[in-house]
Design an enzyme around this catalytic site. Structure first.
Site, PDB file in Angstrom:
ATOM      1  N   MET A  26       0.912  -1.168   0.053  1.00 33.42           N
ATOM      2  CA  MET A  26      -0.071  -0.028   0.001  1.00 33.42           C
ATOM      3  C   MET A  26       0.914   1.319  -0.091  1.00 33.42           C
ATOM      4  SD  MET A  26      -3.012  -0.903   2.732  1.00 33.42           S
ATOM      5  CE  MET A  26      -1.942  -1.088   4.073  1.00 33.42           C
ATOM      6  N   CYS A  28      -0.959   4.681  -0.570  1.00 29.72           N
ATOM      7  CA  CYS A  28      -1.803   5.832  -0.633  1.00 29.72           C
ATOM      8  C   CYS A  28      -3.056   5.378   0.126  1.00 29.72           C
ATOM      9  CB  CYS A  28      -1.913   6.623  -1.879  1.00 29.72           C
ATOM     10  SG  CYS A  28      -2.701   5.465  -3.002  1.00 29.72           S
ATOM     11  N   CYS A  31      -5.108   3.203  -1.834  1.00 30.98           N
ATOM     12  CA  CYS A  31      -4.769   1.744  -1.590  1.00 30.98           C
ATOM     13  C   CYS A  31      -5.479   0.989  -0.384  1.00 30.98           C
ATOM     14  CB  CYS A  31      -3.304   1.710  -1.386  1.00 30.98           C
ATOM     15  SG  CYS A  31      -2.274   2.181  -2.946  1.00 30.98           S
ATOM     16  N   TYR A  84      -2.657  -6.548  -3.967  1.00 34.60           N
ATOM     17  CA  TYR A  84      -1.586  -6.111  -2.710  1.00 34.60           C
ATOM     18  C   TYR A  84      -1.145  -7.605  -2.208  1.00 34.60           C
ATOM     19  CZ  TYR A  84      -3.717  -1.557  -3.600  1.00 34.60           C
ATOM     20  OH  TYR A  84      -4.181  -0.509  -3.969  1.00 34.60           O
ATOM     21  N   CYS A 190      12.019  29.070  -7.751  1.00 37.82           N
ATOM     22  CA  CYS A 190      10.872  29.400  -7.817  1.00 37.82           C
ATOM     23  C   CYS A 190      10.459  30.669  -6.518  1.00 37.82           C
ATOM     24  CB  CYS A 190       9.540  28.679  -7.600  1.00 37.82           C
ATOM     25  SG  CYS A 190       7.809  29.304  -7.922  1.00 37.82           S
ATOM     26  N   CYS A 195       9.497  32.826  -9.515  1.00 40.75           N
ATOM     27  CA  CYS A 195       8.027  33.126  -9.832  1.00 40.75           C
ATOM     28  C   CYS A 195       7.574  33.985  -8.665  1.00 40.75           C
ATOM     29  CB  CYS A 195       7.133  31.656  -9.298  1.00 40.75           C
ATOM     30  SG  CYS A 195       7.870  30.300  -9.992  1.00 40.75           S
ATOM     31  N   CYS A 628     -26.799  39.781 -23.587  1.00 39.16           N
ATOM     32  CA  CYS A 628     -25.622  39.967 -22.488  1.00 39.16           C
ATOM     33  C   CYS A 628     -25.088  38.418 -22.098  1.00 39.16           C
ATOM     34  CB  CYS A 628     -25.912  40.813 -21.448  1.00 39.16           C
ATOM     35  SG  CYS A 628     -26.154  42.506 -21.861  1.00 39.16           S
ATOM     36  N   CYS A 629     -26.077  37.629 -21.520  1.00 36.12           N
ATOM     37  CA  CYS A 629     -25.657  36.588 -21.035  1.00 36.12           C
ATOM     38  C   CYS A 629     -26.252  35.047 -21.635  1.00 36.12           C
ATOM     39  CB  CYS A 629     -25.841  36.496 -19.541  1.00 36.12           C
ATOM     40  SG  CYS A 629     -27.542  36.928 -19.114  1.00 36.12           S
TER      41      CYS A 629
END
Length: 630
Positions: A26, A28, A31, A84, A190, A195, A628-629
């Site tokens: 396993m 995660c 799992c 598994y 970053c 960034c 408009c929409c």
């Protein structure tokens, strides 16, 4: 898998029995959910509780049920059908913790350098050892600290940027013993020089520009700008985020050891990879079963005669200037060049951008790039495309850059020059060639789709691999690389061993100019080269209600779809906040949505992202016939 009957004593009069399990493979929560569901489908099981980190489970039997060999076999089979590994232990093996300890400390067989299943438990040592005794076959059990024998670490990561830290978190979550080494500043590009600082300066420049521009009914004004304070605030934010998102995050994972010093890979390891961290008497050698290279890139200097003699700036030094120059020549019209060029121009610097290619932002749709050029020139920035730099030289207190455009030659003069022509990989003096890691002609680490290099014990992720240079791509690559490295190290012999590939089928990009340039997927030209018959719809931002009320009608959005099916192949935009609707566009491409899917989805009115719906309805030609929409 170890099954041990245990009567439930916490409920008065409850005669139901429990089975405690250890489960291998396993990685995660998904799992754990799969195993839980598999166990609960076994007849006689009332409930199951599975902890993937500890590799343990607890099965509650229905009232009146007792453990039997048949039930034990059914539970083992259910776990194995789920993909598994389950292995029951005899009562003698599970009787005492000392027996488990002895099993763990059994010497490895000659040549055994790895375990067959992951060491996912990282709790109290006694509990971890019990789990290991259950899931590791004889002769390949990990040593007393949970690491497979013959190494100090399961994974040693070089670099603490987006890829490296994401990899460390992934490895810790899988229960590995991890080290992360850094020879420079914690956090990588970053947060330190990419960034975060650049977008902070861009945001400050936007406020300066907005004040000068005004708004209908709001008089423009000349703002008082304290450049040094802007830089100080930028540096303070960088420091805060470096501490909160890198130092503090790594410290929250006790499984991750931080190593400081320059790193070099060494040949000659019998198993895994030898790694030296530090120099001279401060150097220490370690052995890791797997190594992840995540060293990123640095600004590159083109081979232009005289460039080394003019004290040229790069993106890092430009953002640290103590005073603003009066004028600046920016070499390079890519994202860094146009972002910083516009930023300095908005702070009052006279800026000239020189781009060798035919248009700005190579790789973007040419029409999109041309709209950006018009916007930059409207702010007073001089742009020269199709222009090569021949040489540079000093002239008094300034710089002269000699250029050639076709058969024409000329000179550009400014106080400073900013070089933004690309980046180079940080692979020098790492010893990669010594351990059989192949590099590209440009020095980037060559990896396959699973992020493995030509040395099966060395993986690489992030900008150093030469892929898309975005921190979110780097982080995704770091997670994939670490997951695959640990799967290879602790193979279970089941389908869960299959390596995962980094999915780059839909990579969004944003250039944070004003207007922003954002895209994902194929341009019309690239789609045709790939063999598609395409339809292209274009929408002027002047037809987007949000642009009207914002009094900013610059830009357009282009939608590239496959003829017939209508499947979205690409979205390209130059518009205010264009990056904010690339998330939806990316989902559309990744999951095969069509233009009708976009136009048939409700979008909030008076938002920028509504432009996706409008372009999917036929672009400006279709919008002209809508209310408009509608």
């Amino acid at each position: 898998m170890h099954l041990e009957p245990e009567r439930a004593s916490h409920r008065t009069g409850d005669s139901r029995m429990h089975l405690n399990l250890t489960i291998g493979g396993m990685t995660c929560l998904d799992c754990a959910r799969h195993v839980t569901a598999a166990l609960e489908r076994v007849e006689g099981v009332e409930a199951a509780h599975v902890d993937y980190r500890a590799g343990r489970g607890r099965v509650e039997l229905a009232p009146g049920m007792t453990p039997t060999p048949a039930l034990t076999g059914a539970l083992v089979a259910a776990v194995e059908r789920a993909g598994y590994r389950a292995k029951p232990l005899t009562p003698a093996e599970a009787d005492t913790e000392s027996v488990a300890m002895a099993a763990v400390k059994t010497p490895a067989a000659p040549g055994a350098g790895r375990s067959d299943t992951p060491s996912f438990a990282r709790e109290a040592p006694a509990r971890r050892l019990s789990v290991h005794a259950a899931v590791h076959p004889a002769g390949s059990a990990p040593d007393g600290d949970g690491t497979a024998p013959g190494a100090d670490f399961d994974v040693l990561i070089i670099g603490t940027g987006g890829a490296g830290v994401a990899a460390a978190i992934q490895a810790a979550g899988m229960g590995a013993k991890v080290a992360i080494a850094e020879g420079g500043t914690l956090g990588g590009t970053c947060v330190n020089v990419g960034c975060i600082p650049s977008k902070t300066l861009i945001e400050a420049a936007a406020h300066v520009h907005a004040a000068r521009r005004g708004f209908p009914g709001v008089a423009p004004c000349e703002p008082a700008v304290d450049w040094r304070e802007v830089v100080r605030q930028k540096d303070a934010l960088v420091g805060e985020l470096r501490e909160a998102k890198y130092a503090d995050v790594l410290a929250s994972y006790p499984e991750v050891a931080r190593l400081e010093g320059r790193v070099r890979l060494l040949a000659g390891a019998e198993a895994g990879v030898r790694v030296r961290v530090g120099d001279g008497t401060a150097a220490h050698e370690h052995v890791a079963h797997k190594v992840l290279v995540a060293t990123g890139t640095a600004p590159a200097r083109p081979s232009i005669p005289g460039l080394e003699d003019i004290d040229a700036l790069d993106s890092t030094s430009a953002m640290a200037l103590e005073t603003l120059p009066e004028s600046m020549i920016v070499l390079g019209g890519g994202p860094v060049g146009v972002e910083l060029g516009q930023t300095f121009a908005r702070f009052g610097v006279k800026v000239v951008i020189v781009q060798r290619g035919a248009h700005l932002l190579r790789g973007e749709d040419p029409e999109i790039a041309e709209v950006l050029r018009e916007a930059l020139e409207a702010e007073g920035i001089e742009v020269h495309t199709g222009t090569a730099v021949v040489r540079a030289e000093r002239d008094g207190g300034g710089v002269v850059v000699h250029v050639r455009q076709g058969s024409l030659a000329g000179q550009l003069r400014a106080e400073r020059v900013l070089v933004a022509t690309g980046r180079r990989p940080n692979t020098r003096d790492l010893g990669l060639e010594d351990v059989g890691v192949a590099l590209s002609p440009s020095g980037y680490v060559q990896v396959d789709a699973t992020m493995r290099t030509t040395n099966p014990d060395v993986y690489a992720a992030g900008d150093v691999t030469g892929g898309p240079g975005y921190v979110y791509v780097a982080a995704a690559g770091g997670r994939v690389a670490t997951e695959n490295a640990l799967k290879a190290l602790y193979a279970t012999g089941t389908a869960s061993d299959a390596p995962r590939e980094l999915d780059l089928s839909a990579v969004p990009s944003v250039t944070f100019t004003a207007p922003q340039v954002a895209s994902v997927g194929l341009t019309a030209a690239a789609a045709r080269v790939a063999g598609y018959h395409v339809d292209v719809a274009a929408l002027d931002m002047a037809d987007v209600p949000r642009a009207l009320v914002s009094y900013d009608r610059r830009g357009l959005v282009k939608l590239v779809t496959e003829s017939g099916s209508g499947r979205v192949l690409g979205v390209h935009a130059v518009a205010p906040n264009a990056g904010e609707f690339m998330g939806e566009a990316t989902l559309a491409i990744r999951f095969g949505l069509t233009a009708k899917d976009l136009s048939g989805t409700l979008h909030p009115y008076l938002t920028w992202v509504e432009s996706l719906k409008l372009v999917a309805q036929g672009g400006s030609a279709g919008v002209q016939k809508l209310s408009c929409c509608a």
